[in-house]
Scaffold this motif. Structure first.
Motif, PDB file in Angstrom:
ATOM      1  N   LEU A   1      -3.601  -8.536   0.608  1.00 18.82           N
ATOM      2  CA  LEU A   1      -2.063  -8.542   0.368  1.00 18.82           C
ATOM      3  C   LEU A   1      -1.429  -8.069   1.889  1.00 18.82           C
ATOM      4  CD1 LEU A   1      -1.554  -9.856  -2.616  1.00 18.82           C
ATOM      5  CD2 LEU A   1      -2.207 -11.279  -0.771  1.00 18.82           C
ATOM      6  N   THR A   2      -0.890  -8.360   2.539  1.00 20.01           N
ATOM      7  CA  THR A   2       0.380  -7.280   3.486  1.00 20.01           C
ATOM      8  C   THR A   2       1.864  -8.139   2.959  1.00 20.01           C
ATOM      9  OG1 THR A   2       0.286  -8.977   5.260  1.00 20.01           O
ATOM     10  CG2 THR A   2      -1.026  -7.815   5.534  1.00 20.01           C
ATOM     11  N   ASN A   3       2.376  -8.843   2.620  1.00 19.99           N
ATOM     12  CA  ASN A   3       3.301  -9.238   2.443  1.00 19.99           C
ATOM     13  C   ASN A   3       4.088 -10.495   0.922  1.00 19.99           C
ATOM     14  OD1 ASN A   3       4.325  -8.887   5.188  1.00 19.99           O
ATOM     15  ND2 ASN A   3       3.469 -10.599   5.092  1.00 19.99           N
ATOM     16  N   SER A   4       3.036  -9.835   0.185  1.00 19.21           N
ATOM     17  CA  SER A   4       2.762 -10.507  -0.604  1.00 19.21           C
ATOM     18  C   SER A   4       2.904  -9.004  -2.135  1.00 19.21           C
ATOM     19  CB  SER A   4       2.403 -11.726  -1.737  1.00 19.21           C
ATOM     20  OG  SER A   4       2.469 -12.711  -0.984  1.00 19.21           O
TER      21      SER A   4
ATOM     22  N   SER B   1       0.660  -2.627  -2.518  1.00 18.04           N
ATOM     23  CA  SER B   1       1.125  -1.099  -4.027  1.00 18.04           C
ATOM     24  C   SER B   1      -0.194  -0.070  -3.674  1.00 18.04           C
ATOM     25  CB  SER B   1       2.151  -1.778  -5.203  1.00 18.04           C
ATOM     26  OG  SER B   1       1.448  -2.661  -5.808  1.00 18.04           O
ATOM     27  N   GLN B   2      -1.174  -1.081  -4.040  1.00 13.47           N
ATOM     28  CA  GLN B   2      -2.671  -0.513  -4.336  1.00 13.47           C
ATOM     29  C   GLN B   2      -2.580   0.214  -2.947  1.00 13.47           C
ATOM     30  OE1 GLN B   2      -4.654  -3.855  -5.688  1.00 13.47           O
ATOM     31  NE2 GLN B   2      -5.002  -3.261  -7.798  1.00 13.47           N
ATOM     32  N   GLY B   3      -2.905   0.033  -1.908  1.00 15.19           N
ATOM     33  CA  GLY B   3      -3.832   0.657  -1.025  1.00 15.19           C
ATOM     34  C   GLY B   3      -4.877   0.364  -0.790  1.00 15.19           C
ATOM     35  N   PRO B   4      -5.580   0.657   0.403  1.00 12.09           N
ATOM     36  CA  PRO B   4      -6.875   0.970   0.691  1.00 12.09           C
ATOM     37  C   PRO B   4      -7.806   1.492  -0.277  1.00 12.09           C
ATOM     38  CG  PRO B   4      -5.707   1.123   2.656  1.00 12.09           C
ATOM     39  CD  PRO B   4      -5.098   0.842   1.566  1.00 12.09           C
ATOM     40  N   GLY B   5      -8.849   1.324  -0.502  1.00 10.96           N
ATOM     41  CA  GLY B   5      -9.555   1.016  -1.502  1.00 10.96           C
ATOM     42  C   GLY B   5      -9.366   1.808  -2.541  1.00 10.96           C
TER      43      GLY B   5
END
Length: 226
Positions: free
Chosen positions: A10-13, A43-47
């Motif tokens: 996700l980018t905007n949700s 909020s989690q981010g990559p990985g």
């Protein structure tokens, strides 16, 4: 056929809401195993997203067909791993999976760790380990990380167990959890351990470590090199 591979970032949700994402395998007469679903929020981010292996309670006609992390899989750093609904997750020889979140192995599921495969429990956030699990190599060396293992369940390490600077206890903080280590090399130091019954396997020597009580078949050495 196999369930394939789905990844959604996700980018905007902030969350996935009621959206369902599935990668089930074939049916009881086919040989296709469950696919993988990776879901990541900003909020989690990559990985750091959640990896789900869900077989929809379908058992393949051939048990050797499973959801396999092989040398061809490049994205092997995730957040929480969820193995559910009779899914079978396997890590191939000499391959690794880095898990920054929890390890949630459900009922009637299976995790297969081939020789010289490695599961790395990374990140600094508290994590939960559920189900009976058999690893080859298991590594957790992140300072102040808290690992809580499911009461009454056994985590088996057939290869090398490497623990440093972590806190280990049961989920309840009162009942025991079981750790079965092989007689091979153990590297355990600066850990705090509570309610761990290691009697199913070899004695575990923990150097410069703290005994929180309720432990069995652990030796807490005053100092030394693990």
């Amino acid at each position: 056929g196999g369930g394939g591979r789905v990844a959604v970032s996700l980018t905007n949700s902030t969350d996935f809401g009621a959206v369902g994402i599935r990668a089930y395998g074939g049916n009881t007469t086919s040989k296709g195993a469950a696919g993988t679903v990776y879901m990541q929020t900003p909020s989690q981010g990559p990985g750091r997203g959640t990896l789900v292996i869900d077989a929809n309670n379908i058992v393949s006609a051939d048990a050797s067909f499973n959801t396999l992390i092989s040398s061809q899989v490049t994205d092997t750093v995730v957040g929480t791993v969820v193995i559910t609904n009779k899914a079978i997750l396997a890590i191939n020889t000499n391959q690794s999976l880095t898990v920054n979140g929890s390890w949630l192995n459900g009922t009637n599921t299976l995790f297969i760790a081939n020789t010289d495969s490695t599961v790395i429990l990374a990140g600094t956030n508290p994590a939960t380990i559920t189900g009976h699990n058999t690893y080859h190599n298991l590594v957790c060396t992140n300072a102040y990380k808290i690992l809580r293992c499911e009461d009454g369940k056994t985590n088996t390490v057939n290869g090398t167990l490497t623990l440093a600077d972590v806190i280990l206890d049961s989920i309840s903080g009162s009942a025991s959890w079981f750790l079965k280590a092989s007689p091979t090399l153990h590297s355990v130091s600066n850990v705090t351990v509570g309610r761990s019954d290691a009697n199913p396997g070899a004695t575990i020597e923990a150097y410069d470590s703290t005994d929180q009580g309720g432990n069995s078949n652990w030796v807490f050495a005053a100092s030394g090199l693990a």
